[in-house]
Design an enzyme around this catalytic site. Structure first.
Site, short mmCIF file in Angstrom:
data_model
loop_
_atom_site.label_atom_id
_atom_site.label_comp_id
_atom_site.label_asym_id
_atom_site.label_seq_id
_atom_site.Cartn_x
_atom_site.Cartn_y
_atom_site.Cartn_z
N THR A 11 28.92 2.68 82.23
CA THR A 11 27.97 1.09 82.29
C THR A 11 28.45 1.06 80.99
O THR A 11 28.81 -0.33 80.35
CB THR A 11 26.89 2.03 82.12
OG1 THR A 11 25.97 2.03 83.39
CG2 THR A 11 25.81 0.81 81.50
N LYS A 100 27.30 10.85 72.53
CA LYS A 100 26.60 11.50 71.26
C LYS A 100 26.25 13.37 72.14
O LYS A 100 26.31 14.44 70.97
CB LYS A 100 24.38 11.54 71.85
CG LYS A 100 24.32 11.73 73.26
CD LYS A 100 22.79 11.11 73.17
CE LYS A 100 22.09 11.07 74.85
NZ LYS A 100 23.25 8.93 75.51
N GLU A 124 29.38 5.35 65.52
CA GLU A 124 28.45 4.23 66.11
C GLU A 124 27.15 4.40 67.23
O GLU A 124 26.13 4.20 67.06
CB GLU A 124 28.69 3.17 64.92
CG GLU A 124 28.28 2.15 65.03
CD GLU A 124 26.90 3.35 63.94
OE1 GLU A 124 25.67 2.83 63.70
OE2 GLU A 124 27.12 2.08 63.12
N VAL A 127 24.23 6.57 68.42
CA VAL A 127 22.75 6.94 67.75
C VAL A 127 22.50 5.31 67.59
O VAL A 127 23.17 5.39 66.98
CB VAL A 127 22.74 7.56 67.18
CG1 VAL A 127 21.15 7.32 66.48
CG2 VAL A 127 23.13 9.26 66.79
N GLY A 129 22.68 2.99 69.72
CA GLY A 129 23.00 1.80 70.84
C GLY A 129 23.26 1.27 70.47
O GLY A 129 24.85 1.23 69.81
N GLY A 182 14.43 0.70 86.58
CA GLY A 182 15.76 1.37 85.49
C GLY A 182 15.94 1.73 84.53
O GLY A 182 16.83 1.91 84.22
N GLU A 185 16.60 7.42 83.66
CA GLU A 185 17.43 8.01 85.58
C GLU A 185 16.71 8.99 86.52
O GLU A 185 15.24 9.10 86.61
CB GLU A 185 17.75 9.33 84.70
CG GLU A 185 19.18 8.90 83.37
CD GLU A 185 20.02 7.46 83.83
OE1 GLU A 185 20.52 7.63 85.09
OE2 GLU A 185 20.52 6.52 83.07
N ASP A 196 18.38 14.40 74.55
CA ASP A 196 18.25 13.31 74.14
C ASP A 196 18.14 13.04 72.51
O ASP A 196 19.41 12.68 72.30
CB ASP A 196 18.34 11.95 74.81
CG ASP A 196 19.35 10.78 74.46
OD1 ASP A 196 20.03 10.92 74.37
OD2 ASP A 196 18.28 9.83 73.55
N LYS A 200 20.60 13.13 68.69
CA LYS A 200 20.91 11.90 67.65
C LYS A 200 20.02 12.43 66.78
O LYS A 200 20.92 12.36 65.45
CB LYS A 200 19.78 11.07 68.95
CG LYS A 200 20.29 10.29 70.13
CD LYS A 200 20.27 9.40 70.53
CE LYS A 200 20.67 8.69 71.83
NZ LYS A 200 19.40 7.58 72.60
#
Length: 401
Positions: A11, A100, A124, A127, A129, A182, A185, A196, A200
């Site tokens: 992706t 990350k 960058e 964290v 996006g 979507g 996950e 996650d 971060k």
């Protein structure tokens, strides 16, 4: 022309190639010269994609090519990403990554290797996006002493909590919907259990204080126990329920956690909904500054990666200083952190709650057989000791006001 290699054509990797192709002219103008992809490393082939002519399956081809100045890593995980990134830096190639897991685990080491080789390790996109927050922490807020970081760092969990609040649905129902759309996950564990966000906030805290903060030391609690009834209580007091990655320094001690919190409308993060992310940084001179935007997604994350590529081109053979020592900064035990707590117990123990807790504010959620209230400020240990004596205890959520 600066030639780069992209590791991983999933992706984010495919997004990086798309951004470089679509915005080639503006990127060349801002970088000072053209930037082109020479290699894409992946285990797969892509016969129906023009990128196929650039696909290689052996990392050593990239490593040994002196024309490659910058490596973009979008593979995810730490194996083999760590090995590839370390070798690239040691060979004198700058690295830009969105990974990350890699940055949280090995950031300090990789920053030091980059400095020793006069190249750059830039992250960058690791964290938030597409939200620019790493560079401001590293370059724009250097005059301030950072006192606190509080962030909505995961779009999946923010979407789920937003829908639960709007629809009055329970967690399992909204999770299934998020997966169908979507936004979540097939295996949502890393998101919904807070892992996650934990990585971060560890990265942000390490940069804010210039020392290694291990994500394993940060208390982490997900959203799987939040229910529709919790939102009824929140609505009764005009509050929202969000999951935050938080860190703060109090008296020279570092406290950090990932956990759901109730917040009111005067909190700048109150109105951050759906898949959006936001990070609020508090400096001792600047006060609060908030970074807001899409925290995930192909184009948003790829845009942040390419911004690092441009930065690396502009600083060819010049290391952009990042203060991140490998000396570990300890995180204080969670038992010592002070918070307020929203609590639900059985109505039968209402009098006991009013007696045991020095200060309570009653919250009427309109639910028969229950008693809801907010405690005064106390340590986690003090709260746990008191609540252990209640037979009808249902749940608790920390309160951010």
């Amino acid at each position: 022309m600066i030639k780069i290699a992209v590791l991983g054509y999933g992706t984010v990797g495919s997004g990086v190639v798309k951004v470089l192709n679509t915005n080639a002219n503006i990127i060349a103008k801002r970088a000072g010269q053209e930037v082109g992809v020479k290699y894409v490393l992946d285990l797969r082939d892509f016969p129906d994609d023009p990128v196929q002519s650039k696909v290689v399956h052996d990392f050593n081809i990239i490593l040994e090519d002196p024309e490659i100045s910058i490596v973009v890593e979008t593979m995810g995980g730490t194996k083999p990403a760590y090995e590839f990134v370390k070798k690239a830096l040691l060979s004198g190639k700058s690295v830009c990554t969105s990974n990350k897991e890699l940055v949280a685990a090995y950031g300090a080491e990789l920053v030091h290797i980059a400095k020793s080789k006069s190249v750059n390790f830039l992250f960058e996109a690791s964290v938030g996006g597409g939200i620019p927050v790493i560079r401001p922490l590293n370059q724009s807020l250097t005059a301030d002493k950072i006192e606190q970081i509080n962030g909505i760092l995961n779009g999946t969990t923010n979407y789920i909590l937003t829908k639960m609040a709007q629809d009055g649905s329970d967690f399992d129902v909204v999770l299934k919907e998020a997966q169908e759309l979507g936004y979540a996950e097939k295996d949502p564990t890393a998101d919904v259990e807070g892992y996650d966000a934990c990585r971060k906030i560890a990265i942000l805290t390490s940069l804010a204080y210039g020392q290694q903060v291990d994500y394993e030391d940060i208390y982490t609690e997900g959203i799987t126990k939040i229910t529709a009834k919790d939102f009824k209580y929140a609505k009764a007091i005009g509050a929202a329920i969000k999951i935050f990655g938080s860190s703060r320094r109090v008296g020279g001690k570092l406290y950090a956690m990932v956990a759901p919190q109730m917040i009111k409308s005067d909190n700048p993060l109150y109105a951050v909904n759906d898949v959006f992310n936001a990070i609020c940084v508090t400096g001792n001179m600047l006060g609060d500054v908030m970074f807001y935007g899409k925290g995930a997604g192909k184009e948003a994350t790829a845009s942040a990666v390419v911004s690092d590529v441009v930065d690396a081109v502009k600083h060819m053979n010049i290391n952009v200083m990042t203060i991140w020592d490998d000396e570990k900064m300890p995180v204080e035990p969670m038992d010592e952190m002070k918070n307020r707590f929203f609590v639900r117990i059985g109505e039968s123990e209402k009098a006991k709650a009013e007696s045991e807790f020095e200060e309570i504010k009653v919250v009427d959620g309109g639910i028969d057989g229950e008693f809801g209230f907010i405690t005064g400020i106390m340590t986690e240990s003090e709260f746990n000791d008191i609540i252990a004596g209640f037979d009808s205890f249902i749940t608790r959520i920390r309160v951010g006001f």
